[in-house]
Design a protein around this motif. Structure first.
Motif, PDB file in Angstrom:
ATOM      1  N   ASN A 343      -7.470  -1.697  -1.880  1.00  0.00           N
ATOM      2  CA  ASN A 343      -7.630  -3.143  -2.090  1.00  0.00           C
ATOM      3  C   ASN A 343      -6.408  -3.807  -2.733  1.00  0.00           C
ATOM      4  N   ARG A 344      -5.205  -3.340  -2.394  1.00  0.00           N
ATOM      5  CA  ARG A 344      -3.986  -3.894  -2.986  1.00  0.00           C
ATOM      6  C   ARG A 344      -2.978  -4.215  -1.876  1.00  0.00           C
ATOM      7  N   GLN A 345      -3.259  -5.235  -1.119  1.00  0.00           N
ATOM      8  CA  GLN A 345      -2.407  -5.581   0.012  1.00  0.00           C
ATOM      9  C   GLN A 345      -0.974  -5.890  -0.417  1.00  0.00           C
ATOM     10  N   GLU A 346      -0.838  -6.651  -1.487  1.00  0.00           N
ATOM     11  CA  GLU A 346       0.501  -7.038  -1.940  1.00  0.00           C
ATOM     12  C   GLU A 346       1.297  -5.817  -2.373  1.00  0.00           C
ATOM     13  N   ALA A 347       0.640  -4.923  -3.131  1.00  0.00           N
ATOM     14  CA  ALA A 347       1.316  -3.698  -3.584  1.00  0.00           C
ATOM     15  C   ALA A 347       1.692  -2.815  -2.404  1.00  0.00           C
ATOM     16  N   ASN A 348       0.818  -2.764  -1.404  1.00  0.00           N
ATOM     17  CA  ASN A 348       1.112  -1.943  -0.228  1.00  0.00           C
ATOM     18  C   ASN A 348       2.298  -2.497   0.560  1.00  0.00           C
ATOM     19  N   GLU A 349       2.369  -3.811   0.653  1.00  0.00           N
ATOM     20  CA  GLU A 349       3.469  -4.426   1.388  1.00  0.00           C
ATOM     21  C   GLU A 349       4.812  -4.174   0.710  1.00  0.00           C
ATOM     22  N   SER A 350       4.801  -4.131  -0.621  1.00  0.00           N
ATOM     23  CA  SER A 350       6.050  -3.932  -1.354  1.00  0.00           C
ATOM     24  C   SER A 350       6.411  -2.453  -1.536  1.00  0.00           C
ATOM     25  N   SER A 351       5.420  -1.566  -1.385  1.00  0.00           N
ATOM     26  CA  SER A 351       5.658  -0.139  -1.651  1.00  0.00           C
ATOM     27  C   SER A 351       6.083   0.652  -0.430  1.00  0.00           C
ATOM     28  N   GLY A 355       8.244   3.422   7.001  1.00  0.00           N
ATOM     29  CA  GLY A 355       7.778   4.804   6.898  1.00  0.00           C
ATOM     30  C   GLY A 355       8.125   5.503   5.600  1.00  0.00           C
ATOM     31  N   TRP A 356       8.794   4.797   4.702  1.00  0.00           N
ATOM     32  CA  TRP A 356       9.171   5.369   3.410  1.00  0.00           C
ATOM     33  C   TRP A 356       8.354   4.730   2.296  1.00  0.00           C
ATOM     34  N   PHE A 357       8.013   5.530   1.289  1.00  0.00           N
ATOM     35  CA  PHE A 357       7.297   5.025   0.118  1.00  0.00           C
ATOM     36  C   PHE A 357       8.289   4.825  -1.013  1.00  0.00           C
TER      37      PHE A 357
END
Length: 481
Positions: A343-351, A355-357
């Motif tokens: 439930n963290r769309q913003e964090a996922n977009e920035s992380s 293909g790299w984390f």
């Protein structure tokens, strides 16, 4: 996207090696067949209590067999285990449960009081419960299915639920085996908390490898040393504080059967590594995080002194690169890396990027490809293997009426490696004892600052951002000998 299915892991293990020893706790042992039976009993109780496939269930328990049976039971049902740090306060735990939209809280007898303080979420004791109902386990696991959720704090101070799929765990377990090898008589001494990825991953290895786990409820350096000297285990996972404690209490050497000291939670002091070398203790330094389902980079013991300060090279199916010419943010990729935060769309977009984390850690790679971590998530404090984020503590402190501003930095500590020190600008006089008591009510004890220092102002840059490194430097200058 289509994900591969695999046979139910525990069911498959029982089919392959039912009589192999799976678990040792105190003076009791379980074979894989016996553990499977206990797991199905637990699954029956949970299923009759309303837990179904797809539910998110908080698990609040100690390092005891019931916790293992519960984790495995949730997998049999197809429910997701939300692993809860038992050192957190009831309020912190409740926040995580609600953030995950948990359907139930599962707790053991040691945490009944804390569980009772959490309202509005059905709770089930996992201690001393049984039923005659037979539970039918599922046949397949999907590698894309969520297996577990573990919360890790972010730089904003709000924890984020890390998604760990069955595929993530499988890849992590496989990568570890390709690195350390598999011995048919391996036994992993589990002294780290099962609610951490370091402990949880040992349970996954046990089932997939067919390996014995010797579970320890509470870490005791003398007891652990005796166990390793007696040849009771071949592998153990530790953090620097644990290793230091063990070495300082060790008389003699470990059994020749012992083959791996897997070290995480930050770098070990050179003096400790030198002592380990003298005593022929094979230390494998690692770099990993909740988001990588345990280690993703490991330094083999033959490079310990040659590559002093390095955490090694990426495990076989993984890759590491630096976002910068010489040094920069560490980026990782591999099948063990999380698919994202719950439930963290913003964090996922920035992380995630191509293909790299993005780990948020700063590091460099030398000419041979060895990784050196220069800064752990910038301001992260690692105290005895626990991750502590200054922003979370600062948020609590500034909610106190006497505090106008607060800044927290990690300072060196002989026992824990690092502890938080809080610098504050006061509205009116307040004692360190008052602030400590206030913090204890709001957060886990290990997060409470060891020191409270009043200051006229906090160091800030041109953008008015707090410069925590200057706070740490100020502490070092004031306490230099």
């Amino acid at each position: 996207m289509t994900f591969m299915n695999m046979p139910n892991w525990l069911k498959q293990r029982v089919f392959l090696t039912p009589d192999r020893r799976a678990l040792v706790f105190e003076n009791k042992t379980w074979t894989f067949a016996e553990m499977y039976n206990e797991t199905l009993k637990k699954a029956s109780v949970l299923s009759l209590s309303g837990i179904k496939k797809g539910d998110f269930c908080g698990v609040l328990a100690a390092n005891r067999p019931d916790m293992i049976f519960t984790i495995q039971a949730l997998q049999q049902i197809g429910a997701v285990a939300v692993m809860l740090n038992s050192r957190l306060t009831a309020k912190e735990i409740e926040w995580q449960l609600r953030d995950a939209n948990a359907s139930h809280l599962l707790f053991d007898s040691l945490h009944e009081k804390k569980a009772s303080a959490i309202s509005g979420i059905p709770s089930i004791s996992i201690s001393s419960n049984s039923t005659d109902e037979q539970f039918t386990p599922r046949d397949l696991f999907s590698m894309g299915e969520i297996c577990s959720i573990m919360y890790t704090s972010g730089t904003t101070g709000r924890p984020k639920g890390v998604i760990q799929t069955y595929g993530n765990h499988y890849a992590s377990v496989t990568a570890s085996a390709l690195n350390l090898g598999l011995h048919v008589d391996d036994s992993w001494l589990c002294t780290v908390p099962l609610f951490h990825i370091s402990g949880y991953s040992i349970l996954m290895k046990s089932v997939l490898y067919g390996m014995e786990v010797r579970l320890v409820e509470k870490f005791d350096a003398s007891v652990i040393n005796e166990s390793l000297q007696n040849g009771e285990a071949t592998i153990i996972s530790v953090v620097s504080a644990m290793l230091s404690n063990m070495i300082n209490r060790l008389s003699g050497t470990y059994s020749p059967r012992f083959r791996c000291m897997l070290l995480g939670g930050g770098p070990a002091p050179v003096s400790i590594l030198e002592q380990c070398k003298q005593k022929n203790i094979p230390v494998f330094q690692t770099y990993g995080m909740t988001e990588t389902s345990s280690q993703i980079v490991t330094l083999a013991p033959e490079y310990t002194m040659e590559k002093l300060g390095s955490v090694g090279k990426p495990l076989f199916p993984c890759a590491v690169k630096i976002d910068g010419e010489n040094e920069g943010e560490i980026l990782v990729s591999g099948p063990n890396v999380t698919t994202g935060y719950l439930n963290r769309q913003e964090a996922n977009e920035s992380s995630f990027q191509d293909g790299w984390f993005r780990t948020g850690d700063i590091g460099r790679l030398d000419a041979d490809g060895f990784l050196y971590v220069l800064d752990r998530r910038s301001d992260l404090i690692i105290s005895g293997g626990e991750n502590i984020y200054p922003a979370e503590i600062e948020s609590v402190l500034t909610s106190h009426h006497a505090i106008r501003e607060a800044g927290v930095a990690g300072v060196a500590d002989e026992k824990w490696g690092s502890v938080p020190a809080a610098f504050y600008v006061a509205n009116h006089p307040v004692t360190s004892e008052e602030l400590a008591a206030f913090c204890i009510e709001k957060m886990a004890r290990y997060k409470v600052p060891a020191y409270f220092i009043e200051t006229a102002e906090l160091p800030r840059n041109a953008s008015n951002k707090l410069m925590r490194r200057e706070l740490a430097a100020r502490w070092r200058d004031d306490h230099a000998y």
